[in-house]
Design a protein around this motif. Structure first.
Motif, mmCIF file in Angstrom:
data_model
loop_
_atom_site.group_PDB
_atom_site.id
_atom_site.type_symbol
_atom_site.label_atom_id
_atom_site.label_comp_id
_atom_site.label_asym_id
_atom_site.label_seq_id
_atom_site.Cartn_x
_atom_site.Cartn_y
_atom_site.Cartn_z
ATOM 1 N N UNK A 22 5.746 -12.189 11.249
ATOM 2 C CA UNK A 22 4.906 -11.518 12.240
ATOM 3 C C UNK A 22 5.405 -10.114 12.555
ATOM 4 N N UNK A 23 4.475 -9.236 12.905
ATOM 5 C CA UNK A 23 4.829 -7.876 13.316
ATOM 6 C C UNK A 23 5.391 -7.838 14.733
ATOM 7 N N UNK B 111 10.704 -14.344 10.466
ATOM 8 C CA UNK B 111 11.048 -12.945 10.247
ATOM 9 C C UNK B 111 10.066 -12.076 11.025
ATOM 10 N N UNK B 112 10.615 -11.066 11.677
ATOM 11 C CA UNK B 112 9.820 -10.145 12.482
ATOM 12 C C UNK B 112 9.703 -8.798 11.783
ATOM 13 N N UNK B 113 8.627 -8.096 12.088
ATOM 14 C CA UNK B 113 8.448 -6.768 11.521
ATOM 15 C C UNK B 113 9.547 -5.803 11.912
ATOM 16 N N UNK B 114 10.176 -6.022 13.073
ATOM 17 C CA UNK B 114 11.238 -5.127 13.505
ATOM 18 C C UNK B 114 12.503 -5.276 12.652
ATOM 19 N N UNK C 37 2.736 -3.112 3.905
ATOM 20 C CA UNK C 37 3.791 -3.189 2.900
ATOM 21 C C UNK C 37 4.197 -4.669 2.744
ATOM 22 N N UNK C 38 4.478 -5.131 1.535
ATOM 23 C CA UNK C 38 4.773 -6.553 1.321
ATOM 24 C C UNK C 38 6.186 -6.981 1.685
ATOM 25 N N UNK C 39 7.011 -6.056 2.185
ATOM 26 C CA UNK C 39 8.426 -6.371 2.425
ATOM 27 C C UNK C 39 8.626 -7.658 3.218
ATOM 28 N N UNK C 40 7.897 -7.830 4.299
ATOM 29 C CA UNK C 40 8.108 -8.996 5.170
ATOM 30 C C UNK C 40 7.843 -10.300 4.420
ATOM 31 N N UNK C 41 6.855 -10.300 3.527
ATOM 32 C CA UNK C 41 6.553 -11.503 2.746
ATOM 33 C C UNK C 41 7.545 -11.708 1.609
ATOM 34 N N UNK C 42 7.957 -10.634 0.988
ATOM 35 C CA UNK C 42 8.955 -10.736 -0.088
ATOM 36 C C UNK C 42 10.248 -11.342 0.455
ATOM 37 N N UNK C 43 10.652 -10.891 1.630
ATOM 38 C CA UNK C 43 11.884 -11.412 2.235
ATOM 39 C C UNK C 43 11.737 -12.862 2.682
ATOM 40 N N UNK C 44 10.559 -13.218 3.177
ATOM 41 C CA UNK C 44 10.327 -14.601 3.597
ATOM 42 C C UNK C 44 10.342 -15.554 2.401
ATOM 43 N N UNK C 45 9.702 -15.154 1.321
ATOM 44 C CA UNK C 45 9.667 -15.978 0.107
ATOM 45 C C UNK C 45 11.071 -16.181 -0.448
ATOM 46 N N UNK D 10 -4.390 -5.745 7.463
ATOM 47 C CA UNK D 10 -3.044 -5.290 7.102
ATOM 48 C C UNK D 10 -2.184 -6.462 6.629
ATOM 49 N N UNK D 11 -2.263 -7.577 7.344
ATOM 50 C CA UNK D 11 -1.470 -8.746 6.971
ATOM 51 C C UNK D 11 -1.922 -9.355 5.654
ATOM 52 N N UNK D 12 -3.233 -9.427 5.464
ATOM 53 C CA UNK D 12 -3.776 -9.953 4.211
ATOM 54 C C UNK D 12 -3.303 -9.102 3.038
ATOM 55 N N UNK D 13 -3.372 -7.796 3.204
ATOM 56 C CA UNK D 13 -2.967 -6.884 2.133
ATOM 57 C C UNK D 13 -1.480 -7.020 1.824
ATOM 58 N N UNK D 14 -0.668 -7.204 2.862
ATOM 59 C CA UNK D 14 0.779 -7.363 2.668
ATOM 60 C C UNK D 14 1.084 -8.614 1.855
ATOM 61 N N UNK D 15 0.448 -9.717 2.211
ATOM 62 C CA UNK D 15 0.684 -10.978 1.499
ATOM 63 C C UNK D 15 0.191 -10.919 0.062
ATOM 64 N N UNK D 16 -0.981 -10.326 -0.148
ATOM 65 C CA UNK D 16 -1.519 -10.194 -1.501
ATOM 66 C C UNK D 16 -0.614 -9.325 -2.364
#
Length: 209
Positions: A107-108, A131-134, A142-150, A168-174
């Motif tokens: 989440x952001x 994981x938080x956006x901060x 940017x996909x960083x938050x999802x890459x790190x979660x995976x 924004x969230x959909x685009x990040x995950x995709x």
């Protein structure tokens, strides 16, 4: 076969988007100041910094003063997460756990707010990773938050389902290579055309696993 579900928080697990929007507008109304926009769609899925740049776009000094005042205002008008918890959350989490799937939140929002939410709503013991956006260098989309979660879940991108609501969230995950289910909002419109599927209720994600 999916091995994990990563949830966005705001607008997915809890209906904070509407609450936060109304609180921001009330703050500006109380001060008799007009924000640059009063469209809730302009804020969905954004970080705190992005939100304030939209509210006060051309005056850094004024923005910083108002942002500090709003921080105090929020402490006096704190959200009660239990009251705005998505009614399907506990049933969905129980079903995912019965299937031995991992559950994460990306989440952001501030990490302290994510942790407060899971504690208040009684789901903390079911969450495998937060994981938080901060904590990220780059914000959604940017996909960083999802890459790190995976990576933290020790899974492949193809083994994960993301549940988002914002563009924004959909685009990040995709961009991270993840299948995305978009939860359609009831009170406002969001462009969710980039998602793999749309659901009206969280319980519908079970059929996507």
């Amino acid at each position: 076969m999916k091995q994990a579900v990563i949830f966005d928080m705001d607008g997915v697990l809890v209906d904070t988007e509407s609450f936060y929007f109304k609180r921001r507008m009330k703050f500006f109304d109380d001060l008799k100041i007009e924000p640059a926009t009063r469209k809730i769609e302009d804020f969905i899925g954004s970080t705190n910094g992005m939100i304030w740049e939209r509210l006060v776009p051309d005056d850094d000094e004024k923005r910083n003063i108002l942002k500090e005042e709003y921080s105090k205002y929020c402490k006096e008008h704190e959200v009660c997460f239990q009251e705005i918890l998505n009614p399907s959350v506990k049933e969905v989490i129980r079903e995912l756990k019965d299937r031995n799937l991992k559950i994460a939140i990306a989440s952001s929002s501030e990490r302290k707010e994510i942790l407060r939410m899971v504690e208040e709503c009684g789901i903390a013991s079911c969450i495998d990773f937060v994981i938080s956006g901060e904590e990220c260098v780059q914000s959604k989309p940017d996909p960083e938050i999802y890459i790190r979660a995976i990576k933290a879940l020790e899974l492949l991108e193809t083994e994960v389902l993301a549940v988002e609501d914002s563009a924004l969230g959909i685009r990040a995950a995709k961009a991270a290579g993840v299948t995305v289910a978009a939860l359609e909002p009831r009170d406002y419109y969001i462009d969710q055309s980039e998602a793999d599927c749309k659901v009206n209720d969280l319980i519908e994600i079970i059929s996507e696993i």
